[in-house]
Design a protein around this motif. Structure first.
Motif, PDB file in Angstrom:
ATOM      1  N   GLU A  59       0.784  -1.251  -0.042  1.00 37.32           N
ATOM      2  CA  GLU A  59       0.072   0.030  -0.048  1.00 37.32           C
ATOM      3  C   GLU A  59       0.900   1.292  -0.099  1.00 37.32           C
ATOM      4  O   GLU A  59       0.447   2.184  -0.630  1.00 37.32           O
ATOM      5  CB  GLU A  59      -1.000   0.024   1.003  1.00 37.32           C
ATOM      6  CG  GLU A  59      -1.771  -0.914   1.187  1.00 37.32           C
ATOM      7  CD  GLU A  59      -2.852  -1.306   2.412  1.00 37.32           C
ATOM      8  OE1 GLU A  59      -2.425  -0.575   3.405  1.00 37.32           O
ATOM      9  OE2 GLU A  59      -3.791  -2.188   2.468  1.00 37.32           O
ATOM     10  N   ASN A  60       1.888   1.106   0.459  1.00 33.94           N
ATOM     11  CA  ASN A  60       2.773   2.628   0.738  1.00 33.94           C
ATOM     12  C   ASN A  60       3.506   2.745  -0.407  1.00 33.94           C
ATOM     13  O   ASN A  60       3.754   3.863  -0.899  1.00 33.94           O
ATOM     14  CB  ASN A  60       3.825   2.196   1.963  1.00 33.94           C
ATOM     15  CG  ASN A  60       3.275   2.183   3.353  1.00 33.94           C
ATOM     16  OD1 ASN A  60       2.292   2.781   3.524  1.00 33.94           O
ATOM     17  ND2 ASN A  60       4.330   1.566   4.233  1.00 33.94           N
ATOM     18  N   ILE A  61       3.926   1.740  -1.250  1.00 35.24           N
ATOM     19  CA  ILE A  61       4.481   1.911  -2.581  1.00 35.24           C
ATOM     20  C   ILE A  61       3.491   2.554  -3.571  1.00 35.24           C
ATOM     21  O   ILE A  61       3.728   3.324  -4.187  1.00 35.24           O
ATOM     22  CB  ILE A  61       5.026   0.409  -3.097  1.00 35.24           C
ATOM     23  CG1 ILE A  61       6.380   0.153  -2.111  1.00 35.24           C
ATOM     24  CG2 ILE A  61       5.458   0.693  -4.652  1.00 35.24           C
ATOM     25  CD1 ILE A  61       7.020  -1.180  -2.690  1.00 35.24           C
ATOM     26  N   LEU A  62       2.147   2.038  -3.491  1.00 37.18           N
ATOM     27  CA  LEU A  62       0.951   2.335  -4.378  1.00 37.18           C
ATOM     28  C   LEU A  62       0.585   3.917  -4.113  1.00 37.18           C
ATOM     29  O   LEU A  62       0.155   4.467  -5.132  1.00 37.18           O
ATOM     30  CB  LEU A  62      -0.045   1.411  -4.254  1.00 37.18           C
ATOM     31  CG  LEU A  62       0.290  -0.116  -4.805  1.00 37.18           C
ATOM     32  CD1 LEU A  62      -0.877  -0.819  -4.562  1.00 37.18           C
ATOM     33  CD2 LEU A  62       0.354   0.062  -6.370  1.00 37.18           C
ATOM     34  N   GLU A  63       0.873   4.319  -2.850  1.00 36.02           N
ATOM     35  CA  GLU A  63       0.596   5.630  -2.357  1.00 36.02           C
ATOM     36  C   GLU A  63       1.560   6.661  -2.717  1.00 36.02           C
ATOM     37  O   GLU A  63       1.353   8.086  -2.767  1.00 36.02           O
ATOM     38  CB  GLU A  63       0.395   5.733  -0.980  1.00 36.02           C
ATOM     39  CG  GLU A  63      -1.029   4.826  -0.592  1.00 36.02           C
ATOM     40  CD  GLU A  63      -1.179   4.944   1.038  1.00 36.02           C
ATOM     41  OE1 GLU A  63      -0.225   5.437   1.786  1.00 36.02           O
ATOM     42  OE2 GLU A  63      -1.981   4.321   1.352  1.00 36.02           O
TER      43      GLU A  63
END
Length: 201
Positions: free
Chosen positions: A194-198
């Motif tokens: 999720e952190n990478i996609l954000e």
């Protein structure tokens, strides 16, 4: 940041779990033993917050009533327990924690924290375990028999664990525990994804 993992290691007395855990921790600064709370008095050289958190019986029982423990037990006249806040704070910082406790405590931890990873250390055989206990020369024949019967009872519960290590060679067993820790580190972490996609590009 990846959340840390809680590894709960159990095994019968004499199987070598203490030696295995200590060697794994020596080689990895990102993994530490959990510090337990106890109501017994400090022994010579023991330091508050390093070896144990020393508390009065009344304080410990208050913590029980507040549901503050992942697990706890009364051994003879003293309580021992693992604080939720202590463990969760370390895990949130990305630290891995090893908890060396018996099967009853381990299963209580799993019930309170389903993400805990249970590792059971088996002897090559009960005969070999008996030989190791005899070599320690700390128990008489009657006590040895109790230890072996206790080992049988604990081994029956190993079916509830996530991993099994057979300690027929100490160096290999140490390597096996290191491998389990490494494999668990590589498991899918939704938060990391999720952190990478954000990220904004």
């Amino acid at each position: 940041m990846r959340k840390g993992k809680l590894f709960v290691v159990s095994g019968p007395s004499g199987v070598g779990k203490g030696s295995i855990c200590s060697e794994v921790i020596k080689g990895d600064e990102n993994i530490n033993f959990s510090v337990s709370v106890t109501t017994r008095l400090p022994r010579a050289g023991e330091i508050e917050g390093i070896h144990y958190f020393f508390r009065k019986k009344e304080e410990f029982e208050n913590l029980i009533s507040e549901n503050s423990f992942l697990e706890y037990a009364k051994v003879f006249d003293n309580y021992y327990g693992t604080l939720k806040d202590y463990v969760f704070e370390k895990l949130d910082k990305g630290e891995n924690i090893i908890l060396d406790i018996d099967t009853q405590g381990a299963l209580n931890v799993k019930a309170n924290y389903s993400e805990a990873i249970l590792v059971f250390i088996l002897p090559p055989s009960l005969d070999e375990l008996k030989s190791r206990l005899m070599n320690r020369a700390t128990e008489n024949e009657s006590e040895l028999k109790k230890r072996i019967n206790g080992a049988r009872a604990e081994i029956k519960k190993a079916i509830n664990y996530d991993y099994i290590i057979i300690n027929d060679d100490l160096n290999k067993a140490i390597c096996d525990l290191k491998t389990i820790i490494y494999v668990e580190k590589l498991k899918t972490d939704k938060k990391v994804i999720e952190n990478i996609l954000e990220e904004e590009i």
